[in-house]
Design a protein around this motif. Structure first.
Motif, PDB file in Angstrom:
ATOM      1  N   UNK A  87      87.621  27.191 -64.768  1.00 52.41           N
ATOM      2  CA  UNK A  87      88.491  26.010 -64.687  1.00 52.41           C
ATOM      3  C   UNK A  87      88.283  25.002 -65.809  1.00 52.41           C
ATOM      4  N   UNK A  88      87.206  25.176 -66.579  1.00 46.45           N
ATOM      5  CA  UNK A  88      86.862  24.235 -67.636  1.00 46.45           C
ATOM      6  C   UNK A  88      86.758  22.800 -67.095  1.00 46.45           C
ATOM      7  N   UNK A  89      86.176  22.692 -65.907  1.00 49.13           N
ATOM      8  CA  UNK A  89      85.970  21.388 -65.281  1.00 49.13           C
ATOM      9  C   UNK A  89      84.531  21.277 -64.798  1.00 49.13           C
ATOM     10  N   UNK A  90      84.118  20.047 -64.494  1.00 48.69           N
ATOM     11  CA  UNK A  90      82.781  19.817 -63.969  1.00 48.69           C
ATOM     12  C   UNK A  90      82.879  19.483 -62.485  1.00 48.69           C
ATOM     13  N   UNK A  91      81.945  19.987 -61.699  1.00 50.66           N
ATOM     14  CA  UNK A  91      81.984  19.727 -60.265  1.00 50.66           C
ATOM     15  C   UNK A  91      81.336  18.391 -59.897  1.00 50.66           C
ATOM     16  N   UNK A  92      81.615  17.975 -58.687  1.00 50.99           N
ATOM     17  CA  UNK A  92      80.918  16.850 -58.071  1.00 50.99           C
ATOM     18  C   UNK A  92      79.920  17.472 -57.099  1.00 50.99           C
ATOM     19  N   UNK A  93      78.632  17.207 -57.309  1.00 51.57           N
ATOM     20  CA  UNK A  93      77.585  17.737 -56.430  1.00 51.57           C
ATOM     21  C   UNK A  93      77.280  16.723 -55.343  1.00 51.57           C
ATOM     22  N   UNK A  94      77.155  17.192 -54.100  1.00 54.29           N
ATOM     23  CA  UNK A  94      76.826  16.314 -52.985  1.00 54.29           C
ATOM     24  C   UNK A  94      75.996  17.060 -51.953  1.00 54.29           C
ATOM     25  N   UNK A  95      74.974  16.398 -51.411  1.00 51.09           N
ATOM     26  CA  UNK A  95      74.235  17.025 -50.313  1.00 51.09           C
ATOM     27  C   UNK A  95      75.032  16.903 -49.011  1.00 51.09           C
ATOM     28  N   UNK A  96      74.867  17.874 -48.161  1.00 49.72           N
ATOM     29  CA  UNK A  96      75.406  17.827 -46.792  1.00 49.72           C
ATOM     30  C   UNK A  96      74.200  17.890 -45.856  1.00 49.72           C
ATOM     31  N   UNK A  97      73.408  16.856 -45.895  1.00 50.07           N
ATOM     32  CA  UNK A  97      72.133  16.848 -45.180  1.00 50.07           C
ATOM     33  C   UNK A  97      72.284  17.147 -43.701  1.00 50.07           C
ATOM     34  N   UNK A  98      73.298  16.583 -43.058  1.00 50.18           N
ATOM     35  CA  UNK A  98      73.473  16.804 -41.618  1.00 50.18           C
ATOM     36  C   UNK A  98      73.851  18.248 -41.303  1.00 50.18           C
ATOM     37  N   UNK A  99      74.318  18.989 -42.299  1.00 52.02           N
ATOM     38  CA  UNK A  99      74.710  20.387 -42.114  1.00 52.02           C
ATOM     39  C   UNK A  99      73.669  21.348 -42.692  1.00 52.02           C
ATOM     40  N   UNK A 100      72.592  20.803 -43.295  1.00 49.65           N
ATOM     41  CA  UNK A 100      71.556  21.645 -43.884  1.00 49.65           C
ATOM     42  C   UNK A 100      72.062  22.415 -45.090  1.00 49.65           C
ATOM     43  N   UNK A 101      72.787  21.715 -45.995  1.00 51.19           N
ATOM     44  CA  UNK A 101      73.403  22.403 -47.129  1.00 51.19           C
ATOM     45  C   UNK A 101      73.585  21.452 -48.310  1.00 51.19           C
ATOM     46  N   UNK A 102      73.843  22.043 -49.461  1.00 53.46           N
ATOM     47  CA  UNK A 102      74.298  21.332 -50.645  1.00 53.46           C
ATOM     48  C   UNK A 102      75.691  21.824 -50.975  1.00 53.46           C
ATOM     49  N   UNK A 103      76.462  20.966 -51.647  1.00 51.91           N
ATOM     50  CA  UNK A 103      77.822  21.360 -51.998  1.00 51.91           C
ATOM     51  C   UNK A 103      78.151  20.943 -53.421  1.00 51.91           C
ATOM     52  N   UNK A 104      79.150  21.607 -53.962  1.00 49.84           N
ATOM     53  CA  UNK A 104      79.733  21.243 -55.248  1.00 49.84           C
ATOM     54  C   UNK A 104      81.228  21.457 -55.100  1.00 49.84           C
ATOM     55  N   UNK A 105      82.018  20.480 -55.538  1.00 48.46           N
ATOM     56  CA  UNK A 105      83.464  20.610 -55.360  1.00 48.46           C
ATOM     57  C   UNK A 105      84.211  20.379 -56.662  1.00 48.46           C
ATOM     58  N   UNK A 106      85.295  21.119 -56.778  1.00 47.61           N
ATOM     59  CA  UNK A 106      86.193  21.053 -57.917  1.00 47.61           C
ATOM     60  C   UNK A 106      87.582  20.685 -57.390  1.00 47.61           C
ATOM     61  N   UNK A 107      88.277  19.819 -58.087  1.00 45.85           N
ATOM     62  CA  UNK A 107      89.651  19.521 -57.691  1.00 45.85           C
ATOM     63  C   UNK A 107      90.604  20.290 -58.589  1.00 45.85           C
ATOM     64  N   UNK A 108      91.484  21.039 -57.971  1.00 43.93           N
ATOM     65  CA  UNK A 108      92.546  21.760 -58.675  1.00 43.93           C
ATOM     66  C   UNK A 108      93.868  21.304 -58.090  1.00 43.93           C
TER      67      UNK A 108
END
Length: 129
Positions: free
Chosen positions: A26-47
């Motif tokens: 996608x030639x884009x940079x993600x937004x990284x965010x913890x999902x502490x209450x779910x026991x996970x980390x996330x990264x999201x891209x907007x398309x």
């Protein structure tokens, strides 16, 4: 009423590796965010109007780890945008999977839903604030 596909969640074992490959596409940079209450980390891209969210467990006993163990990597959740969660839920024949909506990433309010047909991925409604 459902208006669009707000976000699609991909479950991955190696968040950094998955994100690096998708960033190339996608030639884009993600937004990284913890999902502490779910026991996970996330990264999201907007398309366009849709977010693609990559989720990886950080807690081997958490809900995300159990979904990964059960279903494996890939699409595990599709979230439909709604301008009014309560009104949309009231119009469904299926019952919500959980008793309460919860706050997700970026002040999104989400509610998992169950319909009378099993589609594979978890289905969800999302209202942004």
């Amino acid at each position: 009423m459902v208006q669009n596909i707000h976000h699609i969640n991909f479950l991955v074992r190696e968040l950094d590796k998955a994100v690096a490959e998708f960033a190339k596409l996608t030639n884009t940079k993600p937004i990284f965010e913890p999902l502490s209450s779910r026991g996970a980390n996330s990264a999201r891209f907007q398309l366009g109007d849709t977010w693609l969210v990559f989720v990886s467990p950080t807690d081997e006993n958490g809900i995300i780890a159990s979904i990964l163990e059960e279903k494996g990597e890939g699409i595990f959740l599709i979230s439909f945008g709604s301008d009014d969660l309560s009104k949309t839920l009231a119009g469904l024949t299926g019952n919500p999977r959980n008793s309460e909506m919860r706050k997700g990433l970026d002040n999104w309010y989400v509610q998992d839903i169950s319909l009378d047909y099993e589609f594979g991925p978890i289905l969800q409604l999302c209202e942004t604030h």
